[in-house]
Design a protein around this motif. Sequence first.
Motif, PDB file in Angstrom:
ATOM      1  N   UNK A 259     -34.436  21.903  44.996  1.00  8.12           N
ATOM      2  CA  UNK A 259     -33.365  22.839  44.631  1.00  8.12           C
ATOM      3  C   UNK A 259     -33.110  22.762  43.138  1.00  8.12           C
ATOM      4  N   UNK A 260     -32.613  23.856  42.607  1.00  4.09           N
ATOM      5  CA  UNK A 260     -32.133  23.831  41.230  1.00  4.09           C
ATOM      6  C   UNK A 260     -30.608  23.836  41.315  1.00  4.09           C
ATOM      7  N   UNK A 261     -29.978  22.786  40.773  1.00  3.06           N
ATOM      8  CA  UNK A 261     -28.511  22.696  40.825  1.00  3.06           C
ATOM      9  C   UNK A 261     -28.026  22.591  39.389  1.00  3.06           C
ATOM     10  N   UNK A 262     -27.465  23.649  38.863  1.00  2.00           N
ATOM     11  CA  UNK A 262     -27.139  23.777  37.438  1.00  2.00           C
ATOM     12  C   UNK A 262     -28.398  23.464  36.624  1.00  2.00           C
ATOM     13  N   UNK A 263     -28.366  22.418  35.752  1.00  2.00           N
ATOM     14  CA  UNK A 263     -29.547  22.142  34.931  1.00  2.00           C
ATOM     15  C   UNK A 263     -30.499  21.149  35.589  1.00  2.00           C
ATOM     16  N   UNK A 264     -30.146  20.667  36.750  1.00  2.00           N
ATOM     17  CA  UNK A 264     -30.929  19.595  37.368  1.00  2.00           C
ATOM     18  C   UNK A 264     -31.876  20.137  38.446  1.00  2.00           C
ATOM     19  N   UNK A 265     -33.004  19.461  38.528  1.00  2.00           N
ATOM     20  CA  UNK A 265     -33.924  19.767  39.624  1.00  2.00           C
ATOM     21  C   UNK A 265     -33.744  18.675  40.675  1.00  2.00           C
ATOM     22  N   UNK A 266     -33.496  19.074  41.908  1.00  2.00           N
ATOM     23  CA  UNK A 266     -33.193  18.107  42.959  1.00  2.00           C
ATOM     24  C   UNK A 266     -34.282  18.149  44.024  1.00  2.00           C
ATOM     25  N   UNK A 267     -34.954  17.022  44.220  1.00  2.00           N
ATOM     26  CA  UNK A 267     -35.922  16.919  45.316  1.00  2.00           C
ATOM     27  C   UNK A 267     -35.231  16.198  46.468  1.00  2.00           C
ATOM     28  N   UNK A 268     -35.419  16.684  47.671  1.00  2.00           N
ATOM     29  CA  UNK A 268     -34.786  16.014  48.815  1.00  2.00           C
ATOM     30  C   UNK A 268     -35.775  15.728  49.943  1.00  2.00           C
ATOM     31  N   UNK A 269     -35.493  14.630  50.635  1.00  2.00           N
ATOM     32  CA  UNK A 269     -36.177  14.259  51.870  1.00  2.00           C
ATOM     33  C   UNK A 269     -35.063  14.114  52.909  1.00  2.00           C
ATOM     34  N   UNK A 270     -35.238  14.689  54.078  1.00  2.00           N
ATOM     35  CA  UNK A 270     -34.126  14.750  55.018  1.00  2.00           C
ATOM     36  C   UNK A 270     -34.678  14.638  56.444  1.00  2.00           C
ATOM     37  N   UNK A 309     -25.120  17.308  61.865  1.00  2.60           N
ATOM     38  CA  UNK A 309     -26.438  17.777  62.298  1.00  2.60           C
ATOM     39  C   UNK A 309     -27.032  18.658  61.194  1.00  2.60           C
ATOM     40  N   UNK A 310     -28.352  18.777  61.199  1.00  2.00           N
ATOM     41  CA  UNK A 310     -29.022  19.619  60.205  1.00  2.00           C
ATOM     42  C   UNK A 310     -28.574  21.075  60.369  1.00  2.00           C
ATOM     43  N   UNK A 311     -28.281  21.479  61.619  1.00  2.00           N
ATOM     44  CA  UNK A 311     -27.842  22.859  61.861  1.00  2.00           C
ATOM     45  C   UNK A 311     -26.500  23.137  61.183  1.00  2.00           C
ATOM     46  N   UNK A 312     -25.632  22.139  61.165  1.00  2.00           N
ATOM     47  CA  UNK A 312     -24.290  22.337  60.580  1.00  2.00           C
ATOM     48  C   UNK A 312     -24.284  22.155  59.081  1.00  2.00           C
ATOM     49  N   UNK A 313     -25.193  21.325  58.584  1.00  2.00           N
ATOM     50  CA  UNK A 313     -25.164  20.952  57.167  1.00  2.00           C
ATOM     51  C   UNK A 313     -26.586  20.921  56.617  1.00  2.00           C
ATOM     52  N   UNK A 314     -26.885  21.853  55.722  1.00  2.00           N
ATOM     53  CA  UNK A 314     -28.210  21.874  55.101  1.00  2.00           C
ATOM     54  C   UNK A 314     -28.368  20.731  54.113  1.00  2.00           C
ATOM     55  N   UNK A 315     -29.605  20.519  53.652  1.00  2.00           N
ATOM     56  CA  UNK A 315     -29.887  19.398  52.737  1.00  2.00           C
ATOM     57  C   UNK A 315     -29.123  19.516  51.427  1.00  2.00           C
ATOM     58  N   UNK A 316     -29.002  20.736  50.880  1.00  2.00           N
ATOM     59  CA  UNK A 316     -28.312  20.897  49.596  1.00  2.00           C
ATOM     60  C   UNK A 316     -26.823  20.579  49.741  1.00  2.00           C
ATOM     61  N   UNK A 317     -26.211  21.037  50.852  1.00  2.00           N
ATOM     62  CA  UNK A 317     -24.792  20.727  51.081  1.00  2.00           C
ATOM     63  C   UNK A 317     -24.592  19.226  51.280  1.00  2.00           C
ATOM     64  N   UNK A 318     -25.533  18.587  51.959  1.00  2.00           N
ATOM     65  CA  UNK A 318     -25.484  17.136  52.166  1.00  2.00           C
ATOM     66  C   UNK A 318     -25.518  16.447  50.794  1.00  2.00           C
ATOM     67  N   UNK A 319     -26.434  16.894  49.933  1.00  2.00           N
ATOM     68  CA  UNK A 319     -26.534  16.346  48.573  1.00  2.00           C
ATOM     69  C   UNK A 319     -25.205  16.498  47.824  1.00  2.00           C
ATOM     70  N   UNK A 320     -24.613  17.683  47.923  1.00  2.00           N
ATOM     71  CA  UNK A 320     -23.337  17.927  47.214  1.00  2.00           C
ATOM     72  C   UNK A 320     -22.224  17.038  47.736  1.00  2.00           C
ATOM     73  N   UNK A 321     -22.194  16.833  49.053  1.00  2.00           N
ATOM     74  CA  UNK A 321     -21.172  15.948  49.628  1.00  2.00           C
ATOM     75  C   UNK A 321     -21.346  14.528  49.095  1.00  2.00           C
ATOM     76  N   UNK A 322     -22.610  14.065  49.058  1.00  2.00           N
ATOM     77  CA  UNK A 322     -22.868  12.721  48.540  1.00  2.00           C
ATOM     78  C   UNK A 322     -22.368  12.617  47.101  1.00  2.00           C
ATOM     79  N   UNK A 323     -22.660  13.635  46.308  1.00  2.00           N
ATOM     80  CA  UNK A 323     -22.250  13.631  44.900  1.00  2.00           C
ATOM     81  C   UNK A 323     -20.731  13.714  44.738  1.00  2.00           C
ATOM     82  N   UNK A 324     -20.043  14.303  45.724  1.00  2.00           N
ATOM     83  CA  UNK A 324     -18.585  14.455  45.597  1.00  2.00           C
ATOM     84  C   UNK A 324     -17.895  13.092  45.577  1.00  2.00           C
ATOM     85  N   UNK A 325     -18.597  12.042  46.033  1.00  2.00           N
ATOM     86  CA  UNK A 325     -18.009  10.710  45.988  1.00  2.00           C
ATOM     87  C   UNK A 325     -17.677  10.268  44.565  1.00  2.00           C
TER      88      UNK A 325
END
Length: 358
Positions: A259-270, A309-325
Amino acid sequence: MAPTAATSLKGPQACQIQNYACHCLGLKSYFQQPGDGRTQPHISAADIVWAMVMSRILRVTSFLRLEWLVHSPARTGLGVKAPFGDDTSAYCTERMDPETTRLALAQALHQAKRNKAFENTRFIGLAVDGTGAGRTYKEPCPLCDPIKDARGEVHGSLHHFVLISVVGVGLTLPVDVEPYGPDDSEYAAAQRLLRRTVKHLGPRFADYVVGDGAYATAPFLHTTEELGLPVVARLKENLPLLAAAVRARFDGQPPHAVFQERDDRIEVWDADDFDPWETLHWPAVRALRYRQHKPNGTVVQAEWITNFSIAKLGSLSFYRMAKSRWEIENSGFNDGKNRYGMEHICHHESNSILIVWR
Ligand SMILES: [Zn+2]
């Protein structure tokens, strides 16, 4: 800094703040009756609490300097009716009921939600994190945790507490604090705090809880589940088997998404089919690894777990939640300590410390 700030603060500004707090945040009845526990007060608690709020804004972080402030010509401009001494602040905060402040803040948050302050947010988070503040060399209070060096020698003591804050909504709103003394623990305090917050805010106020690796323990995760809140927690080496299983799975694989999140490139494994550790009653654990590539070349990698669940929360939203900490770290503790005097103990008594932190 405080004297200049105090004298340059004109009356209307303090009035505007008071108006905003009373009417926009709905705190009028709280400021009239903030939970005074004194039997025959000469100075109203309303005046003392308001003076404390203004003194925090002006970064006046001791009761002695507050005494100086309310005896200065700046007092009327601050909306404080009568001067009072530091002993009055101490006596009053020792006897205030913290529950009154908690209920008022919960009400203000409901008001903010009704006013659609969070309307651009899909998920409202509650972040929990512990810290230590208010180092002192005085006679210990029940909350004092001795600081020992490698030889076991005591060098003063520290006061620990867990903070809970609304995060992920564009502004960080601290809700409540729970202190824990030397015989208590951060994650036990966090469970008490979370239960109390959900009781005050209601079960549907927030959508998730987020915490660092210290909260990836079965009792804490079970508490969030019991309260009906999905949880996002950092996966660290305190869960060696799961951490190893996640590494074994993700290390050899290309990222599952980028994903591209502002200026950052985010790779995810989920993946959502990891085995829970033996005390965790989840059917399976979902784990996310992210690798955040910043424009300056820095790479940040971390693993997180959840029961979303993956159905309720996509990988990018999961990433954002983690970052909200990080909001609780940056806007909660750093601002609290650097701007609002959380590091300084005004009056060394456990209830007074709690009231002033809030
Ligand atoms: Zn103490």
